[in-house]
Design an enzyme around this catalytic site. Structure first.
Site: not given
Ligand SMILES: CC(C)(COP(=O)(O)OP(=O)(O)OC[C@H]1O[C@@H](n2cnc3c(N)ncnc32)[C@H](O)[C@@H]1OP(=O)(O)O)[C@@H](O)C(=O)NCCC(=O)NCCS
Length: 324
Positions: A114, A251, A281
């Site tokens: 990215c 980004h 993204n």
């Molecule tokens: C990926 C992201 C949105 C997840 O959000 P989060 O608040 O961290 O969520 P978590 O990973 O803690 O998951 C919370 C819960 O939601 C669930 N979950 C994950 N994806 C889900 C989705 N698409 N829909 C519904 N529930 C979802 C998980 O299974 C978890 O459930 P649990 O509590 O029963 O285990 C976040 O971590 C993020 O944006 N990270 C950075 C990613 C990024 O920018 N990547 C690219 C870099 S270039």
């Protein structure tokens, strides 16, 4: 005389097909509310079956050349930021070169996930400053939909396809820092975080492309810290304060990361260019897509200061500061 590079045109291309959160909720256990709340994404574009990364890249490049009032044969450098090339090799850059009927100069890809656009900006700017190129096409192009595991709700909701491009032109600086120019670029990586965000395949491991695997929370935590650091680094290198920035073009990975960084910078939310809601993204394409939107709708104007930042797999991260 100081030689610099400046952006003289922007272009973008998004595939026609739009996939909404509601569409994805029919494929995996997720919801429109969850995706919007956690990421800010409402929809993303998905390449047609026949469309490849170079198809998207060529369209964005054509629009950028038109905006720059330049012909393809004036280009002597093509740099493509991409993690999803048409083929393992040759590069998308050489495919773009062939499609635009350009027969000279150099063309290659930069793979920094990215961060591909800011890495590419750093490379193209350096080659122009040192006189190795005069007019560069810098493109960010991705078809991430092809490396997603469409059964993994933790990743498939986040990404989209698209391409953005800029034309960079070399010039001798006459009026100092007030003139349009790439003022600085800063790029970093730390391979200790290789396993935070990766594909579980590749030419020399599985001989397949693999699918994206991400430790979302760990990436989130690194992003908040590293993006703030790299923004501070860019401001300090240019003796500027955050209040001097006219437009922040980050980004587009996650709305919460973007707003957190902007808040920390003390930037007015109206100065933040946000396209994540309708692009998702798009990896290396996200900054040039956002730039093109804000240039074409008249927000970014000549003379303004535009700050870009990105973080991606590697981990890699970086910034670019532009006097538009
Ligand atoms: C990926 C992201 C949105 C997840 O959000 P989060 O608040 O961290 O969520 P978590 O990973 O803690 O998951 C919370 C819960 O939601 C669930 N979950 C994950 N994806 C889900 C989705 N698409 N829909 C519904 N529930 C979802 C998980 O299974 C978890 O459930 P649990 O509590 O029963 O285990 C976040 O971590 C993020 O944006 N990270 C950075 C990613 C990024 O920018 N990547 C690219 C870099 S270039």
């Amino acid at each position: 005389m100081t030689r610099i590079s400046r952006i003289v045109g922007t272009g973008a291309y998004l595939p026609e097909r739009v996939l909404t959160n509601h569409d994805i909720a029919k494929m995996v256990d997720t919801s429109d509310e969850w995706i919007i709340e956690r990421t800010g994404i409402k929809s993303r574009h998905i390449a047609a079956e026949h469309e490849t990364t170079s198809d998207l890249a060529v369209q964005a490049a054509i629009h950028a050349l038109e905006a720059a009032h330049m012909k393809p044969d004036e280009i002597d450098l093509i740099v493509v930021g991409t993690t999803t090339p048409d083929n393992t090799f040759p590069s998308v850059g050489t495919k773009v070169q062939e499609r635009l009927d350009i027969h000279r100069g150099a063309a290659f890809d930069v793979q920094a996930a990215c961060s591909g656009f800011v890495y590419g900006l750093s490379v193209a700017d350096a080659l122009i400053r040192t006189g190795q190129a005069n007019n560069a096409l810098l493109i960010g192009a991705e078809v991430f939909s092809r490396i997603l595991d469409w059964t993994d709700r933790t990743t498939c909701v986040l990404f989209g396809d698209g391409a953005g491009a800029v034309v960079l032109k070399g010039a001798e600086l006459k009026n100092g820092l007030a003139e349009p120019q790439v003022m600085s670029t800063h790029i970093h990586s730390d391979g200790r975080y290789y396993d935070y965000l990766y594909t579980d395949g590749g030419p020399s491991t599985t001989a397949t492309t693999g699918h994206i695997v991400m430790h979302g929370q760990a990436v989130f935590k690194q992003a908040v810290v590293k993006l703030a650091e790299v923004v501070d680094e860019a401001l300090a290198a240019n003796h500027l304060a955050s209040t001097d920035i006219d437009w922040f073009v980050p980004h587009q990975a996650n709305r919460r990361i973007i707003e957190g960084t902007a808040r920390r910078l003390g930037l007015d939310e109206h100065k933040v260019v946000l396209t994540i809601d309708h692009h998702g993204n798009t990896s290396a394409a996200s900054i040039p897509l956002a730039l093109d939107e804000a240039v074409r709708d008249g927000r970014i104007k000549t003379g303004q200061l535009v700050l870009m930042e990105a973080m991606g797999g590697g981990l890699t991260w970086g910034s670019g500061l532009i006097r538009w």
